[in-house]
Design a protein around this motif. Structure first.
Motif, PDB file in Angstrom:
ATOM      1  N   ALA A 118       0.841  -1.199   0.000  1.00  0.00           N
ATOM      2  CA  ALA A 118       0.000   0.000   0.000  1.00  0.00           C
ATOM      3  C   ALA A 118       0.879   1.253   0.000  1.00  0.00           C
ATOM      4  O   ALA A 118       0.607   2.217  -0.733  1.00  0.00           O
ATOM      5  CB  ALA A 118      -0.937  -0.001   1.205  1.00  0.00           C
ATOM      6  N   VAL A 119       1.937   1.239   0.790  1.00  0.00           N
ATOM      7  CA  VAL A 119       2.870   2.371   0.844  1.00  0.00           C
ATOM      8  C   VAL A 119       3.533   2.555  -0.525  1.00  0.00           C
ATOM      9  O   VAL A 119       3.637   3.679  -1.031  1.00  0.00           O
ATOM     10  CB  VAL A 119       3.917   2.168   1.965  1.00  0.00           C
ATOM     11  N   LEU A 120       3.986   1.453  -1.114  1.00  0.00           N
ATOM     12  CA  LEU A 120       4.600   1.532  -2.443  1.00  0.00           C
ATOM     13  C   LEU A 120       3.600   2.062  -3.472  1.00  0.00           C
ATOM     14  O   LEU A 120       3.936   2.915  -4.301  1.00  0.00           O
ATOM     15  CB  LEU A 120       5.106   0.156  -2.877  1.00  0.00           C
ATOM     16  N   GLY A 121       2.381   1.554  -3.415  1.00  0.00           N
ATOM     17  CA  GLY A 121       1.346   2.002  -4.352  1.00  0.00           C
ATOM     18  C   GLY A 121       1.068   3.488  -4.232  1.00  0.00           C
ATOM     19  O   GLY A 121       0.957   4.193  -5.242  1.00  0.00           O
ATOM     20  N   ARG A 122       0.964   3.968  -2.994  1.00  0.00           N
ATOM     21  CA  ARG A 122       0.726   5.409  -2.796  1.00  0.00           C
ATOM     22  C   ARG A 122       1.911   6.232  -3.304  1.00  0.00           C
ATOM     23  O   ARG A 122       1.733   7.297  -3.912  1.00  0.00           O
ATOM     24  CB  ARG A 122       0.451   5.715  -1.328  1.00  0.00           C
ATOM     25  N   GLY A 123       3.117   5.743  -3.061  1.00  0.00           N
ATOM     26  CA  GLY A 123       4.310   6.453  -3.533  1.00  0.00           C
ATOM     27  C   GLY A 123       4.353   6.533  -5.051  1.00  0.00           C
ATOM     28  O   GLY A 123       4.665   7.579  -5.627  1.00  0.00           O
ATOM     29  N   LEU A 124       4.029   5.433  -5.699  1.00  0.00           N
ATOM     30  CA  LEU A 124       4.000   5.416  -7.161  1.00  0.00           C
ATOM     31  C   LEU A 124       2.893   6.318  -7.702  1.00  0.00           C
ATOM     32  O   LEU A 124       3.085   7.021  -8.700  1.00  0.00           O
ATOM     33  CB  LEU A 124       3.828   3.988  -7.674  1.00  0.00           C
ATOM     34  N   HIS A 125       1.743   6.317  -7.027  1.00  0.00           N
ATOM     35  CA  HIS A 125       0.635   7.187  -7.434  1.00  0.00           C
ATOM     36  C   HIS A 125       1.059   8.659  -7.343  1.00  0.00           C
ATOM     37  O   HIS A 125       0.754   9.464  -8.242  1.00  0.00           O
ATOM     38  CB  HIS A 125      -0.587   6.918  -6.555  1.00  0.00           C
ATOM     39  N   LYS A 126       1.779   8.989  -6.286  1.00  0.00           N
ATOM     40  CA  LYS A 126       2.241  10.370  -6.120  1.00  0.00           C
ATOM     41  C   LYS A 126       3.232  10.736  -7.227  1.00  0.00           C
ATOM     42  O   LYS A 126       3.172  11.843  -7.778  1.00  0.00           O
ATOM     43  CB  LYS A 126       2.871  10.562  -4.748  1.00  0.00           C
ATOM     44  N   LEU A 127       4.141   9.813  -7.553  1.00  0.00           N
ATOM     45  CA  LEU A 127       5.072  10.087  -8.652  1.00  0.00           C
ATOM     46  C   LEU A 127       4.308  10.331  -9.947  1.00  0.00           C
ATOM     47  O   LEU A 127       4.612  11.268 -10.687  1.00  0.00           O
ATOM     48  CB  LEU A 127       6.047   8.926  -8.853  1.00  0.00           C
ATOM     49  N   ARG A 128       3.307   9.482 -10.208  1.00  0.00           N
ATOM     50  CA  ARG A 128       2.500   9.641 -11.422  1.00  0.00           C
ATOM     51  C   ARG A 128       1.863  11.031 -11.463  1.00  0.00           C
ATOM     52  O   ARG A 128       1.897  11.718 -12.489  1.00  0.00           O
ATOM     53  CB  ARG A 128       1.415   8.563 -11.490  1.00  0.00           C
ATOM     54  N   ALA A 129       1.289  11.444 -10.348  1.00  0.00           N
ATOM     55  CA  ALA A 129       0.630  12.754 -10.301  1.00  0.00           C
ATOM     56  C   ALA A 129       1.620  13.879 -10.574  1.00  0.00           C
ATOM     57  O   ALA A 129       1.297  14.844 -11.287  1.00  0.00           O
ATOM     58  CB  ALA A 129      -0.049  12.949  -8.942  1.00  0.00           C
ATOM     59  N   MET A 130       2.830  13.761 -10.035  1.00  0.00           N
ATOM     60  CA  MET A 130       3.838  14.804 -10.242  1.00  0.00           C
ATOM     61  C   MET A 130       4.351  14.803 -11.685  1.00  0.00           C
ATOM     62  O   MET A 130       4.639  15.859 -12.249  1.00  0.00           O
ATOM     63  CB  MET A 130       5.015  14.627  -9.276  1.00  0.00           C
ATOM     64  N   ILE A 131       4.448  13.632 -12.293  1.00  0.00           N
ATOM     65  CA  ILE A 131       4.862  13.549 -13.703  1.00  0.00           C
ATOM     66  C   ILE A 131       3.802  14.204 -14.580  1.00  0.00           C
ATOM     67  O   ILE A 131       4.117  15.019 -15.457  1.00  0.00           O
ATOM     68  CB  ILE A 131       5.088  12.080 -14.125  1.00  0.00           C
ATOM     69  N   VAL A 132       2.553  13.859 -14.339  1.00  0.00           N
ATOM     70  CA  VAL A 132       1.446  14.425 -15.128  1.00  0.00           C
ATOM     71  C   VAL A 132       1.387  15.945 -14.970  1.00  0.00           C
ATOM     72  O   VAL A 132       1.203  16.674 -15.938  1.00  0.00           O
ATOM     73  CB  VAL A 132       0.105  13.757 -14.743  1.00  0.00           C
ATOM     74  N   SER A 133       1.577  16.415 -13.725  1.00  0.00           N
ATOM     75  CA  SER A 133       1.512  17.864 -13.495  1.00  0.00           C
ATOM     76  C   SER A 133       2.741  18.581 -14.035  1.00  0.00           C
ATOM     77  O   SER A 133       2.706  19.786 -14.251  1.00  0.00           O
ATOM     78  CB  SER A 133       1.359  18.163 -12.002  1.00  0.00           C
ATOM     79  N   GLY A 134       3.823  17.840 -14.227  1.00  0.00           N
ATOM     80  CA  GLY A 134       5.051  18.455 -14.724  1.00  0.00           C
ATOM     81  C   GLY A 134       5.847  19.170 -13.656  1.00  0.00           C
ATOM     82  O   GLY A 134       6.802  19.872 -13.971  1.00  0.00           O
ATOM     83  N   ASP A 135       5.486  18.985 -12.399  1.00  0.00           N
ATOM     84  CA  ASP A 135       6.186  19.642 -11.293  1.00  0.00           C
ATOM     85  C   ASP A 135       7.436  18.839 -10.939  1.00  0.00           C
ATOM     86  O   ASP A 135       7.406  17.919 -10.123  1.00  0.00           O
ATOM     87  CB  ASP A 135       5.257  19.752 -10.084  1.00  0.00           C
ATOM     88  N   VAL A 136       8.549  19.184 -11.576  1.00  0.00           N
ATOM     89  CA  VAL A 136       9.789  18.425 -11.424  1.00  0.00           C
ATOM     90  C   VAL A 136      10.318  18.504  -9.994  1.00  0.00           C
ATOM     91  O   VAL A 136      10.801  17.513  -9.444  1.00  0.00           O
ATOM     92  CB  VAL A 136      10.859  18.888 -12.442  1.00  0.00           C
ATOM     93  N   SER A 137      10.195  19.645  -9.366  1.00  0.00           N
ATOM     94  CA  SER A 137      10.661  19.796  -7.991  1.00  0.00           C
ATOM     95  C   SER A 137       9.924  18.837  -7.051  1.00  0.00           C
ATOM     96  O   SER A 137      10.544  18.125  -6.256  1.00  0.00           O
ATOM     97  CB  SER A 137      10.473  21.239  -7.532  1.00  0.00           C
ATOM     98  N   GLN A 138       8.605  18.804  -7.156  1.00  0.00           N
ATOM     99  CA  GLN A 138       7.812  17.896  -6.319  1.00  0.00           C
ATOM    100  C   GLN A 138       8.030  16.434  -6.712  1.00  0.00           C
ATOM    101  O   GLN A 138       8.009  15.549  -5.862  1.00  0.00           O
ATOM    102  CB  GLN A 138       6.323  18.255  -6.408  1.00  0.00           C
TER     103      GLN A 138
END
Length: 165
Positions: free
Chosen positions: A17-37
């Motif tokens: 679950a922790v890994l899944g949430r972490g990957l989901h967060k990475l996906r959201a940051m990639i989609v948003s284009g926020d490289v810093s986040q």
């Protein structure tokens, strides 16, 4: 289900679950284009995933080797390596620049691979039915032990690769 089975499943499910949430967060940051986040989220995932990756590679997969094909095992190890390479690629991004479309697509494909790995790895829990209680208890003990002072995922992967050279 025995108490050991329940505890091991609970711990294993928690990590996924922790890994899944972490990957989901990475996906959201990639989609948003926020490289810093994206870089910040990648550092967090790298730190929290290291213990579980080490557990799977050094304890879980070897324990299940009798129940899985060589191809399945090789694929799971390769997916871990690809995940670490993804975190390395994110670390190398220049946060003052936007993600180019090609890099965005590549990172999303890599996240897809890891999300699929996380879901499929959880399904492996059923294969543990062939293990005796002593082996399951040892797996639970090792999972908990690895969480204390674990190396980040990328560090673990780089160290393992250096040993294999």
């Amino acid at each position: 289900m025995t108490e050991i089975n329940k505890e091991l499943f609970k711990e294993f499910r928690h990590d996924h679950a922790v890994l899944g949430r972490g990957l989901h967060k990475l996906r959201a940051m990639i989609v948003s284009g926020d490289v810093s986040q994206l870089k910040a989220a990648s550092v967090v995932l790298d730190k929290i995933a290291g213990s579980h990756i080490a557990f799977e590679e050094e304890d879980f997969y070897p324990a299940l080797a009798a129940f899985l094909s060589t191809e399945e095992l090789d694929s799971m190890y390769a997916e871990h390596s690809h995940g670490a390479a993804t975190l390395d690629a994110i670390a190398e991004l220049d946060q003052s620049e936007d993600l180019c479309p090609e890099m965005r697509t590549q990172l999303l494909e890599r996240i897809d691979e890891m999300e699929k790995h996380v879901s499929e790895c959880g399904e492996l829990f059923g294969a543990m039915g062939g293990l005796d209680e002593v082996k399951k208890a040892r797996l639970l003990q090792n999972l908990r032990r690895r969480r204390k002072g674990a190396s980040p995922w990328t560090e673990y992967t780089h160290r393992k690769a250096a040993k294999n050279e």
